[in-house]
Design an enzyme around this catalytic site. Structure first.
Site, PDB file in Angstrom:
ATOM      1  N   ASP A 279       0.808  -1.231   0.000  1.00 36.73           N
ATOM      2  CA  ASP A 279       0.000   0.000   0.000  1.00 36.73           C
ATOM      3  C   ASP A 279       0.834   1.272   0.000  1.00 36.73           C
ATOM      4  OD1 ASP A 279      -2.197  -1.773   0.324  1.00 36.73           O
ATOM      5  OD2 ASP A 279      -1.835  -1.774   2.482  1.00 36.73           O
TER       6      ASP A 279
ATOM      7  N   GLN B 153       2.470  -5.988  -3.160  1.00 28.55           N
ATOM      8  CA  GLN B 153       2.758  -5.910  -1.717  1.00 28.55           C
ATOM      9  C   GLN B 153       4.060  -5.123  -1.498  1.00 28.55           C
ATOM     10  OE1 GLN B 153       1.859  -9.342  -2.912  1.00 28.55           O
ATOM     11  NE2 GLN B 153      -0.170  -8.534  -2.666  1.00 28.55           N
TER      12      GLN B 153
ATOM     13  N   GLY C 256      -4.268  -4.463  -4.550  1.00 31.71           N
ATOM     14  CA  GLY C 256      -5.373  -3.626  -5.026  1.00 31.71           C
ATOM     15  C   GLY C 256      -4.891  -2.220  -5.300  1.00 31.71           C
ATOM     16  N   HIS C 257      -5.234  -1.688  -6.457  1.00 27.12           N
ATOM     17  CA  HIS C 257      -4.989  -0.265  -6.681  1.00 27.12           C
ATOM     18  C   HIS C 257      -6.266   0.363  -7.212  1.00 27.12           C
ATOM     19  CE1 HIS C 257      -4.219  -0.913 -11.063  1.00 27.12           C
ATOM     20  NE2 HIS C 257      -3.799  -2.070 -10.620  1.00 27.12           N
TER      21      HIS C 257
ATOM     22  N   LYS D 210       2.357   2.307  -5.090  1.00 31.90           N
ATOM     23  CA  LYS D 210       3.101   1.882  -6.302  1.00 31.90           C
ATOM     24  C   LYS D 210       2.288   2.158  -7.565  1.00 31.90           C
ATOM     25  CE  LYS D 210       3.227  -2.306  -4.640  1.00 31.90           C
ATOM     26  NZ  LYS D 210       2.809  -2.097  -3.252  1.00 31.90           N
TER      27      LYS D 210
END
Ligand code: IMP
Length: 433
Positions: A20, A228, A47-48, A23
């Site tokens: 988180d 990650q 997740g983005h 990135k």
């Protein structure tokens, strides 16, 4: 390769903390100048968040930067794929004209997350020693892979083989699941469903390592997007409170299938403070109103699970270690604006109570570590809108310089807000390349 300020090579972008770090935004920024983005590890645990008009969408498997219409999105063999999740994401984008199917390449060798993986993950998490996983079946899928009983994407295209593999994998888990009162999914139903998903994915399945090799040989620019963060890496992270794949930069060579010498540069992304979701040691955690303030100002809630993230001061000992194990050339420091208005800022520069040389990151005992802090003055006003590093408040510049001095690599990018272009540093040069 010396840094020239241009996207003149192939870059790996990795998170340096517990995920988180932002990135996705950094990759999105450079993707304008790249030809392809490759995911090489992890799965739908990542997740983005995409903002498209007034719609918000969290993508778990489609690589970051996918909104750039020229970009090829590659999902490499080191990832674990939940086909239904991937198809849903691509369809969502396709319906809005954002992602043509011909921009997706999916590895024939990537492993498939199956329903029984989620059953095992959930049972474990409700057992005696949960670690706070995302419950997406990631760990059990990598276990089946290492145990040589998994299902790969190419198996989805052969229903008979698929049935045998699903049966064998389920037989392995059956005693464990049933002993805990769990129930395994129906094999026939799984085979029918996954074979159908496989048919839909088939046109995009290829040897992605070969695809990347061809792309590199023809001079294309490729970004490798880590998932990650280093502190969650299965070898180098805070084991056993880690994910099950390689989050370090070296994971790009393994998970995308290329030689390490083909990677020209490694950029590490870290937040200006620290967050963690799930359990595990976190020496600089702030379980106080200031930690709460960071959570609210930074919007620190998990993109995949919605869980509130644990928040704390920037841990320079952990950061220096992450830089070392990933061979970072330079840092992208995100969310500096979240520290706006803090009277004082702390940086963790050592641990007491651990069995390690001062400044070293210990292999064990981190849960007992007492952080040693340096305190720096905060700044008044906001860093948002600053166009250059020299325009930042003196205290913010001093904060960046202290990080660079401790960690030993330069900060080349600073994130200053949620908007797509709210950053300063070399990333601007990259985008123009
Ligand atoms: P798993 O990857 O779902 O097995 O979860 C293992 C650990 O990694 C847990 O602490 C999760 O919270 C953490 N984790 C997995 N993916 C992410 C991510 O994308 N961001 C932050 N933490 C993650």
């Amino acid at each position: 390769m010396p840094f020239t300020g241009k996207l003149d090579g192939n870059i790996v972008v990795v998170g340096l903390q517990w995920g988180d770090e932002g990135k996705g935004k950094v990759v999105d920024r450079w993707a304008a100048a790249a030809d392809a983005v490759v995911r090489y590890a992890g799965g739908a645990n990542a997740g983005h968040t995409l903002q498209v008009g007034d719609e918000t969408k969290v993508l778990h498997l489609v690589p970051s930067g996918a909104l750039h219409a020229h970009l090829v999105c590659v999902v490499g063999q080191g990832t674990v794929i939940d086909p239904a999740v991937l198809l849903e994401e691509v369809e969502w984008m396709r319906r809005r004209g954002l992602l043509a199917w011909n921009r997706l390449r999916l590895s024939d060798r990537a492993h498939v997350v199956l329903p029984h993986h989620k059953v095992v993950d959930a049972l474990r998490e409700s057992g005696e020693r949960p670690i706070g996983t995302t419950r997406r079946g990631i760990g059990p899928c990598y276990e089946d892979k290492a145990g040589r009983r998994g299902v790969r994407i190419e198996d989805l295209l052969h229903p008979e083989r698929l049935r045998e593999l699903v049966e064998a994998a389920q037989e392995h888990w059956r005693p464990w699941v049933e002993a805990r009162g769990g129930e395994l999914p129906d094999v026939e139903e799984t085979v029918r469903h996954y074979a159908a998903l496989g048919e839909r994915l088939a046109p995009h399945v290829c040897d992605t390592s070969r695809w990347v090799d061809d792309a590199l040989r023809s001079g294309k620019k490729v970004l490798f997007e880590g998932a990650q963060g280093v502190m969650l890496d299965v070898d180098h992270g805070t084991w056993p409170f880690v994910t099950s794949s390689y989050a370090v930069a070296g994971g790009a060579a393994v998970g995308a299938g290329l030689g390490p010498q083909r990677i020209d540069r490694v950029v590490g992304v870290a937040k200006a403070y620290t967050t963690r979701v799930g359990r595990g040691p976190f020496p600089s955690e702030m379980e106080d109103p200031l930690g709460e303030r960071l959570r609210e100002a930074g919007g620190e809630y998990g993109a995949t699970t919605g869980r509130p993230r644990r928040c704390g001061w920037l841990d320079l000992v952990a950061l220096r270690y992450a830089v070392q194990v990933s061979g970072i050339d330079w840092l992208a420091l995100t969310k500096l604006d979240v520290l706006d208005g803090f009277e004082e800022l702390r940086l963790c520069v050592g641990y007491e109570g651990v069995d390690a040389a001062p400044g070293d990151f210990p292999a064990r005992g981190l849960a007992d570590a007492r952080p040693v802090y340096e305190t720096l003055p905060g700044w008044t006003g906001s860093v948002q809108g600053c166009a250059e590093r020299s325009a930042l408040p003196d205290e913010a510049r001093a904060y960046l310089e202290r990080i660079e001095r401790f960690v030993g690599v330069p900060i080349g990018y600073v994130g200053l807000g949620a908007a797509r272009g709210a950053s300063l540093g070399t990333a601007d040069v990259f985008a123009e390349a």
